[in-house]
Write a protein that holds these residues in place. Structure first.
Motif, PDB file in Angstrom:
ATOM      1  N   LEU A  79      41.116  39.660  37.221  1.00  0.00           N
ATOM      2  CA  LEU A  79      39.651  39.556  37.148  1.00  0.00           C
ATOM      3  C   LEU A  79      38.973  40.298  38.296  1.00  0.00           C
ATOM      4  O   LEU A  79      37.946  40.939  38.116  1.00  0.00           O
ATOM      5  CB  LEU A  79      39.234  38.082  37.171  1.00  0.00           C
ATOM      6  CG  LEU A  79      39.626  37.279  35.941  1.00  0.00           C
ATOM      7  CD1 LEU A  79      39.435  35.793  36.196  1.00  0.00           C
ATOM      8  CD2 LEU A  79      38.807  37.722  34.744  1.00  0.00           C
ATOM      9  N   ILE A  89      32.039  40.810  35.033  1.00  0.00           N
ATOM     10  CA  ILE A  89      33.072  39.810  34.800  1.00  0.00           C
ATOM     11  C   ILE A  89      33.493  39.982  33.352  1.00  0.00           C
ATOM     12  O   ILE A  89      32.671  39.922  32.440  1.00  0.00           O
ATOM     13  CB  ILE A  89      32.523  38.408  35.067  1.00  0.00           C
ATOM     14  CG1 ILE A  89      32.256  38.289  36.563  1.00  0.00           C
ATOM     15  CG2 ILE A  89      33.491  37.357  34.573  1.00  0.00           C
ATOM     16  CD1 ILE A  89      31.966  36.923  37.039  1.00  0.00           C
ATOM     17  N   ASN A  90      34.766  40.255  33.145  1.00  0.00           N
ATOM     18  CA  ASN A  90      35.233  40.536  31.794  1.00  0.00           C
ATOM     19  C   ASN A  90      35.734  39.253  31.138  1.00  0.00           C
ATOM     20  O   ASN A  90      36.821  38.775  31.422  1.00  0.00           O
ATOM     21  CB  ASN A  90      36.351  41.581  31.854  1.00  0.00           C
ATOM     22  CG  ASN A  90      36.825  41.961  30.476  1.00  0.00           C
ATOM     23  OD1 ASN A  90      36.320  41.449  29.483  1.00  0.00           O
ATOM     24  ND2 ASN A  90      37.792  42.853  30.421  1.00  0.00           N
ATOM     25  N   PHE A  91      34.905  38.718  30.244  1.00  0.00           N
ATOM     26  CA  PHE A  91      35.282  37.464  29.598  1.00  0.00           C
ATOM     27  C   PHE A  91      36.458  37.652  28.643  1.00  0.00           C
ATOM     28  O   PHE A  91      37.132  36.700  28.281  1.00  0.00           O
ATOM     29  CB  PHE A  91      34.078  36.871  28.858  1.00  0.00           C
ATOM     30  CG  PHE A  91      33.068  36.280  29.787  1.00  0.00           C
ATOM     31  CD1 PHE A  91      33.269  35.026  30.332  1.00  0.00           C
ATOM     32  CD2 PHE A  91      31.939  36.992  30.145  1.00  0.00           C
ATOM     33  CE1 PHE A  91      32.353  34.488  31.213  1.00  0.00           C
ATOM     34  CE2 PHE A  91      31.016  36.465  31.026  1.00  0.00           C
ATOM     35  CZ  PHE A  91      31.228  35.205  31.554  1.00  0.00           C
ATOM     36  N   GLN A  93      39.089  39.178  29.324  1.00  0.00           N
ATOM     37  CA  GLN A  93      40.313  39.388  30.097  1.00  0.00           C
ATOM     38  C   GLN A  93      41.430  38.408  29.737  1.00  0.00           C
ATOM     39  O   GLN A  93      42.579  38.805  29.591  1.00  0.00           O
ATOM     40  CB  GLN A  93      39.995  39.258  31.584  1.00  0.00           C
ATOM     41  CG  GLN A  93      41.027  39.889  32.476  1.00  0.00           C
ATOM     42  CD  GLN A  93      40.862  41.391  32.556  1.00  0.00           C
ATOM     43  OE1 GLN A  93      39.772  41.876  32.793  1.00  0.00           O
ATOM     44  NE2 GLN A  93      41.928  42.106  32.324  1.00  0.00           N
ATOM     45  N   THR A 150      28.563  42.730  29.476  1.00  0.00           N
ATOM     46  CA  THR A 150      29.092  41.370  29.441  1.00  0.00           C
ATOM     47  C   THR A 150      29.118  40.841  28.007  1.00  0.00           C
ATOM     48  O   THR A 150      30.081  40.199  27.580  1.00  0.00           O
ATOM     49  CB  THR A 150      28.248  40.452  30.339  1.00  0.00           C
ATOM     50  OG1 THR A 150      28.227  41.004  31.653  1.00  0.00           O
ATOM     51  CG2 THR A 150      28.828  39.062  30.412  1.00  0.00           C
ATOM     52  N   THR A 153      32.022  42.239  26.270  1.00  0.00           N
ATOM     53  CA  THR A 153      33.287  41.573  26.604  1.00  0.00           C
ATOM     54  C   THR A 153      33.376  40.208  25.907  1.00  0.00           C
ATOM     55  O   THR A 153      34.450  39.808  25.476  1.00  0.00           O
ATOM     56  CB  THR A 153      33.473  41.370  28.129  1.00  0.00           C
ATOM     57  OG1 THR A 153      32.554  40.389  28.595  1.00  0.00           O
ATOM     58  CG2 THR A 153      33.294  42.658  28.895  1.00  0.00           C
ATOM     59  N   LEU A 154      32.236  39.536  25.761  1.00  0.00           N
ATOM     60  CA  LEU A 154      32.247  38.260  25.040  1.00  0.00           C
ATOM     61  C   LEU A 154      32.657  38.480  23.578  1.00  0.00           C
ATOM     62  O   LEU A 154      33.431  37.704  23.017  1.00  0.00           O
ATOM     63  CB  LEU A 154      30.866  37.600  25.101  1.00  0.00           C
ATOM     64  CG  LEU A 154      30.600  36.750  26.344  1.00  0.00           C
ATOM     65  CD1 LEU A 154      29.157  36.285  26.365  1.00  0.00           C
ATOM     66  CD2 LEU A 154      31.543  35.548  26.392  1.00  0.00           C
ATOM     67  N   TYR A 157      36.286  38.950  23.419  1.00  0.00           N
ATOM     68  CA  TYR A 157      36.953  37.659  23.608  1.00  0.00           C
ATOM     69  C   TYR A 157      37.191  37.023  22.235  1.00  0.00           C
ATOM     70  O   TYR A 157      38.296  36.576  21.922  1.00  0.00           O
ATOM     71  CB  TYR A 157      36.061  36.796  24.501  1.00  0.00           C
ATOM     72  CG  TYR A 157      36.358  35.329  24.520  1.00  0.00           C
ATOM     73  CD1 TYR A 157      37.324  34.814  25.368  1.00  0.00           C
ATOM     74  CD2 TYR A 157      35.664  34.455  23.691  1.00  0.00           C
ATOM     75  CE1 TYR A 157      37.593  33.460  25.387  1.00  0.00           C
ATOM     76  CE2 TYR A 157      35.917  33.096  23.707  1.00  0.00           C
ATOM     77  CZ  TYR A 157      36.891  32.601  24.555  1.00  0.00           C
ATOM     78  OH  TYR A 157      37.144  31.258  24.583  1.00  0.00           O
ATOM     79  N   SER A 276      43.136  30.122  27.596  1.00  0.00           N
ATOM     80  CA  SER A 276      41.719  29.773  27.792  1.00  0.00           C
ATOM     81  C   SER A 276      41.525  28.846  28.997  1.00  0.00           C
ATOM     82  O   SER A 276      40.603  29.050  29.788  1.00  0.00           O
ATOM     83  CB  SER A 276      41.108  29.178  26.526  1.00  0.00           C
ATOM     84  OG  SER A 276      42.064  28.484  25.797  1.00  0.00           O
ATOM     85  N   ILE A 280      39.675  29.803  32.951  1.00  0.00           N
ATOM     86  CA  ILE A 280      38.593  29.113  33.659  1.00  0.00           C
ATOM     87  C   ILE A 280      38.961  28.912  35.125  1.00  0.00           C
ATOM     88  O   ILE A 280      38.172  29.196  36.027  1.00  0.00           O
ATOM     89  CB  ILE A 280      38.295  27.746  32.997  1.00  0.00           C
ATOM     90  CG1 ILE A 280      37.711  27.994  31.609  1.00  0.00           C
ATOM     91  CG2 ILE A 280      37.314  26.935  33.846  1.00  0.00           C
ATOM     92  CD1 ILE A 280      37.504  26.747  30.802  1.00  0.00           C
ATOM     93  N   PHE A 283      38.969  32.228  36.951  1.00  0.00           N
ATOM     94  CA  PHE A 283      37.589  32.601  37.298  1.00  0.00           C
ATOM     95  C   PHE A 283      37.184  31.877  38.562  1.00  0.00           C
ATOM     96  O   PHE A 283      36.640  32.463  39.502  1.00  0.00           O
ATOM     97  CB  PHE A 283      36.613  32.171  36.190  1.00  0.00           C
ATOM     98  CG  PHE A 283      36.368  33.231  35.164  1.00  0.00           C
ATOM     99  CD1 PHE A 283      36.167  34.557  35.528  1.00  0.00           C
ATOM    100  CD2 PHE A 283      36.319  32.911  33.819  1.00  0.00           C
ATOM    101  CE1 PHE A 283      35.937  35.527  34.578  1.00  0.00           C
ATOM    102  CE2 PHE A 283      36.092  33.879  32.855  1.00  0.00           C
ATOM    103  CZ  PHE A 283      35.905  35.183  33.239  1.00  0.00           C
TER     104      PHE A 283
END
Lengths: 351, 239
Positions: A79, A89-91, A93, A150, A153-154, A157, A276, A280, A283
């Motif tokens: 990250l 921030i690459n969600f 990832q 962002t 990236t979402l 995801y 997942s 978190i 992050f």
């Protein structure tokens, strides 16, 4: 002429010393205060924990905590890498890492590659995949439009999670460890056990940290990375091809992410959602470390792993259900005291 | 004659989105010259420099040493030999002074000479050497401007673009900086195109000058001529 070169050598040696002194001064009192505080809390807790459950239990929980911590650190590294090269921030990832781990699974379990070879090939494939995603879906946007990127990236995801679900369904699968996992593959320290598999994970994460740090510090492409994350416009004006740097950032972080996934998968089970929860906490680890500091990401991960294990183990009220929440509470407190994270660079600017 | 020019701009239009700032700009810079661009706020001075670097949309022709730059990437313009010190300096604040200079040489392949050049700029700006492991963001305004100029010159450009180098600096520091520019031009033969509000400072080192008004060149000539021009004197020299 020869006299001149000796002079430069002396100068270079002085430069090293000088650099060291400045670095020491920069670490400085402010940082020492924070660590002093943390250390005091740690000592008080250790004394209490030894009285409560004995030193062997404390040691075992420390090793377990470090183990969880290194797992978070691995993903946090990935990250931080993408953040440093793109400022986002690459969600996606976590799920990119999940997908890469599935590719490794297919190579190892279905195609019969050795675990190490399978992981390395999967890392390369992930890097290429991420570079392609970046070029097709991120590149068209202005790199300063963080919000739009962002959102992209979402979307990825969700797309990657759906793709993995379609291809591999949701039955959990066992992922082979690259390290020995026999019943007797452990070392005993003070009665507490560290499994070889854990030591392997710790060593791999630290090695990755060293390699990536050296890449950023010592190479030309690393300099370009740092320049672009410091000032995008000036980066253009010194002739850096921003697009390539960003693309390489995606590729590199995807490769590290897949490595993280492959380290984590043996202790969890592999399914399309397996990253997942880890994501978190990674992050959180990256934020705690300062988001732009690779070493900070690793230390942040370790702190979260330790707090999680200790609070779940020693405080009955917290238990395993709330242990992760308690780790997040610690982060919130630290960020209140140090808003840019433990090792994040405060932006110094005199105008 | 035109082939020998470092910069040759003809019929240049440029702007941001829907807004056209430059309507028709023509100017040139010969090797070894210092050329200054004067003009009121909003006349299009900064946009002219940005247009040369292709950081805004452009129409017309921009030749650098005879090669057309219009439609190229900023990175390609830099590789063609243009170095731009933008307004507000554009140093890399999170990087050390030394790293800033290293980045300046990003497009160069001659590693050995790069180190020699770093030493050279440290000898010209000793303040920078004292602060070489400090982050650029912690330097004073004048030091940052020196660093920005040294960083730009690390690419060994054929043409240096300076955008209001005196902005925000104390008069004495600006004078010192311009003395350095003059010396760099004379001693190293660096060709410069300077945008400057402070015409007194600029005329001290300039060979020729252009005056921009509302996106067009209104007056041009040698520095000596323009210094005597009544309109220029009233508008930019404050006499």
């Amino acid at each position: 002429m020869s006299g001149g070169s000796t002079k430069t050598q002396v100068k270079a040696a002085n430069g090293g010393l000088e650099r060291g002194m400045v670095a020491l001064r920069n670490v400085g009192a402010r940082r020492m205060q924070t660590f002093g505080g943390l250390l005091a809390v740690l000592v008080v807790f250790s004394v209490w924990a030894v009285i409560d459950g004995g030193s062997k239990l404390l040691l075992q929980r420390t090793f377990d905590g470090l183990n969880n911590g290194f797992i978070y650190s691995a993903m946090a590294l990935s990250l931080v890498l993408i953040y440093r090269s793109t400022g986002i921030i690459n969600f996606a990832q976590g799920n990119m890492a999940m997908f890469g781990t599935f590719i490794a699974y297919v190579l190892i379990v279905e195609q019969g590659l050795s675990v190490v070879a399978g992981v390395i090939v999967a890392m390369v494939i992930s890097a290429i995949g991420a570079a392609v995603i970046e070029r097709l879906f991120v590149w068209p946007f202005d790199p300063k439009n963080h919000l739009a990127i962002t959102i992209v990236t979402l979307s990825w995801y969700l797309i990657i999670a759906a793709l993995a679900g379609i291809i591999w369904a949701f039955d959990p699968r066992a992922f082979p460890s690259p390290f020995p996992t026999g019943a007797n593959d452990y070392v005993s320290i003070g009665g507490a056990r560290i499994r070889y598999a854990s030591l392997g994970i710790w060593a791999t994460v630290l090695l990755t940290l060293v390699l990536v740090t050296q890449l950023l510090r010592r190479t030309k492409i690393g300099l370009a990375f740092r320049a672009v994350s410091s000032n995008l416009d000036s980066g253009r004006l010194v002739g850096i091809r921003i697009g390539r740097v960003v693309q390489l950032g995606w590729a590199l972080s995807a490769a590290v992410g897949t490595l993280a996934g492959c380290l984590i998968a043996p202790s969890l089970l592999l399914d399309p959602n397996f990253m997942s929860k880890v994501l978190i906490y990674s992050f959180a680890a990256a934020t705690l470390g300062g988001l732009d500091s690779l070493g900070g990401a690793v230390i942040g991960g370790l702190i979260i792993g330790l707090v999680q294990t200790m609070s779940g183990g020693y405080f009955k009220i917290i238990g395993s259900e709330f242990s992760l929440a308690s780790a997040l509470a610690v982060i919130i407190v630290i960020l209140l005291v140090k808003p840019s994270g433990l090792f994040g660079s405060r932006r110094v600017e005199r105008v | 004659m035109t082939d020998g020019r470092v910069l040759d701009v003809q019929g240049l239009q440029a702007g941001y989105g829907q807004v056209t700032v430059l309507r028709d700009v023509g100017l040139y810079v010969d090797p070894g010259e210092v050329v200054v661009v004067l003009g009121a706020n909003g006349a299009g001075k900064t946009t002219t420099l940005r247009a040369i670097c292709q950081s805004v949309w452009t129409k017309g022709s921009i030749r650098v040493t005879g090669r057309e730059m219009r439609g190229k990437d900023t990175a390609d313009v830099v590789r063609a030999g243009v170095a731009h010190v933008p307004q507000g300096r554009g140093t890399f604040n999170d990087l050390t002074v030394l790293d800033n200079l290293e980045v300046g040489a990003y497009v160069r392949r001659d590693r050995k000479n790069v180190n020699a050049d770093i030493e050279l700029w440290f000898s010209i700006f000793p303040r920078l050497e004292q602060r070489k492991y400090q982050r650029a963001g912690s330097l004073s305004g004048g030091e940052q401007q020196m660093l920005a100029v040294a960083r730009a010159l690390m690419s060994r450009p054929k043409l240096l673009l300076l955008d209001e180098p005196s902005l925000g600096l104390a008069p004495l520091i600006s004078q010192d900086l311009f003395r350095h520019f003059g010396a760099i031009n004379r001693e190293q033969g660096v060709t410069m195109l300077v945008v400057e509000q402070n015409a007194n400072l600029a005329f001290a080192i300039a060979h020729r000058a252009y005056v921009l008004e509302a996106g067009m060149v209104s007056t041009s000539g040698s520095a000596a001529e323009l210094r005597e021009d009544d309109a220029v004197r009233r508008a930019y020299l404050g006499v």
